[in-house]
Scaffold this motif. Structure first.
Motif, short mmCIF file in Angstrom:
data_model
loop_
_atom_site.label_atom_id
_atom_site.label_comp_id
_atom_site.label_asym_id
_atom_site.label_seq_id
_atom_site.Cartn_x
_atom_site.Cartn_y
_atom_site.Cartn_z
N VAL A 168 0.85 -1.19 0.00
CA VAL A 168 0.00 0.00 0.00
C VAL A 168 0.89 1.24 0.00
O VAL A 168 1.63 1.46 0.97
CB VAL A 168 -0.93 0.02 1.23
CG1 VAL A 168 -1.66 1.35 1.33
CG2 VAL A 168 -1.93 -1.13 1.14
N PRO A 169 0.85 2.06 -1.05
CA PRO A 169 1.59 3.32 -1.03
C PRO A 169 1.12 4.17 0.15
O PRO A 169 -0.09 4.40 0.31
CB PRO A 169 1.23 3.97 -2.37
CG PRO A 169 0.79 2.83 -3.24
CD PRO A 169 0.11 1.87 -2.31
N ALA A 170 2.05 4.62 0.99
CA ALA A 170 1.65 5.23 2.27
C ALA A 170 2.04 6.69 2.42
O ALA A 170 1.93 7.24 3.52
CB ALA A 170 2.24 4.41 3.41
N ASP A 171 2.50 7.34 1.36
CA ASP A 171 2.83 8.76 1.48
C ASP A 171 1.58 9.60 1.72
O ASP A 171 1.64 10.63 2.40
CB ASP A 171 3.54 9.26 0.22
CG ASP A 171 5.02 8.91 0.22
OD1 ASP A 171 5.47 8.19 1.13
OD2 ASP A 171 5.74 9.36 -0.70
N ARG A 172 0.46 9.17 1.13
CA ARG A 172 -0.81 9.87 1.33
C ARG A 172 -1.63 9.11 2.37
O ARG A 172 -2.09 8.00 2.12
CB ARG A 172 -1.59 9.95 0.01
CG ARG A 172 -0.93 10.80 -1.08
CD ARG A 172 -1.79 10.79 -2.33
NE ARG A 172 -1.35 11.72 -3.33
CZ ARG A 172 -0.49 11.45 -4.31
NH1 ARG A 172 0.02 10.22 -4.39
NH2 ARG A 172 -0.14 12.36 -5.19
N LYS A 173 -1.84 9.73 3.52
CA LYS A 173 -2.54 9.04 4.60
C LYS A 173 -3.96 8.68 4.21
O LYS A 173 -4.46 7.60 4.55
CB LYS A 173 -2.53 9.91 5.86
CG LYS A 173 -1.14 10.16 6.42
CD LYS A 173 -1.19 11.07 7.64
CE LYS A 173 0.20 11.36 8.17
NZ LYS A 173 0.17 12.26 9.36
N TRP A 174 -4.63 9.58 3.50
CA TRP A 174 -6.02 9.30 3.11
C TRP A 174 -6.08 8.09 2.19
O TRP A 174 -7.02 7.29 2.29
CB TRP A 174 -6.66 10.52 2.43
CG TRP A 174 -6.03 10.93 1.12
CD1 TRP A 174 -5.07 11.87 0.92
CD2 TRP A 174 -6.34 10.39 -0.18
NE1 TRP A 174 -4.75 11.96 -0.43
CE2 TRP A 174 -5.52 11.07 -1.12
CE3 TRP A 174 -7.22 9.41 -0.64
CZ2 TRP A 174 -5.56 10.80 -2.49
CZ3 TRP A 174 -7.26 9.13 -2.01
CH2 TRP A 174 -6.44 9.83 -2.91
N TYR A 175 -5.08 7.94 1.31
CA TYR A 175 -5.08 6.79 0.39
C TYR A 175 -4.78 5.50 1.15
O TYR A 175 -5.40 4.47 0.89
CB TYR A 175 -4.05 7.00 -0.73
CG TYR A 175 -4.17 5.92 -1.80
CD1 TYR A 175 -5.13 6.01 -2.79
CD2 TYR A 175 -3.34 4.80 -1.78
CE1 TYR A 175 -5.27 5.01 -3.76
CE2 TYR A 175 -3.47 3.80 -2.73
CZ TYR A 175 -4.43 3.90 -3.71
OH TYR A 175 -4.57 2.91 -4.65
N ARG A 176 -3.84 5.58 2.07
CA ARG A 176 -3.53 4.42 2.91
C ARG A 176 -4.78 3.92 3.62
O ARG A 176 -5.07 2.72 3.61
CB ARG A 176 -2.47 4.84 3.92
CG ARG A 176 -2.14 3.81 4.99
CD ARG A 176 -1.54 4.51 6.20
NE ARG A 176 -2.55 5.27 6.94
CZ ARG A 176 -2.27 6.28 7.76
NH1 ARG A 176 -1.03 6.68 7.94
NH2 ARG A 176 -3.26 6.89 8.41
#
Length: 286
Positions: A241-249
């Motif tokens: 899971v790409p985690a740089d964007r908290k909302w996307y995580r």
């Protein structure tokens, strides 16, 4: 050659190829491989998942009360600041806490070191009908254990097989294991660590050792690549899971849980008593 076929699910889009070499540098930590493309849409989509997740959790818990052995275990791994704690807060917060079993694994105690590295993991597993969440896990023993040289190389190698056998036994006993690697970028981690230092309310979350670990970033990336490759199977794959964007995580992990719970499709147990008779008695009671 025809156009690429889009993934049919979030699980398909985020699953790390099984038994294939993994190069984390080829995965962008700010990517949006599937789902919402902007924050407002992602936050709204995550909120919309909450009622469905809640209903499925209740059905799973109810089924467990009558002997259904199934349960779900979410394993969260990632570098510091990747959002393991944030995922627990924002994603698991959508569930009824009475049906969840959350465990954050720290350095092993003296008692835990006296046993196999899987001993403390087995003790923390969810019971039938529960959703378990591991903030760090048995994978620390092939991650920090490898990078920091806490065990001989030959022992680290044996641990991969122990983990695979352990997870196979979990699948055989009704545990659905959802393993998520939260992939945070090197620069993003630095910014998040600086934010912790600049906010006195976050100092408790900062550990000076995090600076030392940044110097070991390449070694940790290699250790994660090896774990993702060596400990992935069709029954127990890894999801990146790409985690740089908290909302996307938050949206991605919520969606992964939803898909796995829907696949389990737990059902409310049927009454083992005469419903009509009990209703009649209740109506006639004072």
């Amino acid at each position: 050659m025809g156009p690429a076929v889009p993934p049919t699910s979030v699980s398909d889009a985020l699953r790390v190829p099984v038994s294939s070499p993994v190069a984390l540098a080829s995965y962008a930590s700010d990517a949006l491989p599937v789902g919402p493309r902007e924050k407002s849409a992602g936050v709204a989509a995550t909120a919309a998942l909450a009622p469905r997740l809640g209903r499925l959790q209740e059905r799973l818990y109810a089924a467990g009360t009558v002997g259904d052995p199934r349960r779900l275990l979410l394993v969260l791994q990632g570098m510091d600041t990747s959002g393991k704690g944030g995922t627990v807060k924002h994603v698991i917060g959508q569930f009824n806490p009475s049906g969840c079993r959350i465990r954050a694994f720290k350095a092993p105690t003296e008692e835990e070191r006296a046993h196999s590295f899987l001993w403390r993991i087995a003790k923390a597993l969810p019971e039938a009908g529960e959703i378990g969440i591991f903030d760090r896990s048995h994978y620390e023993d092939v991650l920090i254990g490898r990078v920091r040289g806490l065990a001989p190389p030959e022992e680290i190698e044996r641990r991969y097989d122990h983990i695979n056998n352990f997870e196979q036994s979990l699948a055989g006993s009704g545990v659905t294991v959802v393993k998520v690697f939260l992939h945070v970028g090197h620069d993003r981690q630095k910014r998040r660590l600086l934010e912790r230092l600049d906010n006195p309310d976050k100092h408790w979350k900062f550990d000076p050792a995090d600076i030392e670990d940044r110097a070991l970033w390449p070694a940790y990336q290699e250790a994660y690549e090896r774990a993702l490759q060596r400990c992935s199977s069709p029954a127990s794959p890894w999801y990146l899971v790409p985690a740089d964007r908290k909302w996307y995580r938050n949206w991605a992990v919520s969606s992964l849980l939803l898909e796995h719970l829907e696949a389990l499709d737990p059902q409310y147990p049927k009454a083992d008593f005469d419903v009509a008779e009990c209703r009649r008695r209740l109506l006639e009671s004072p």
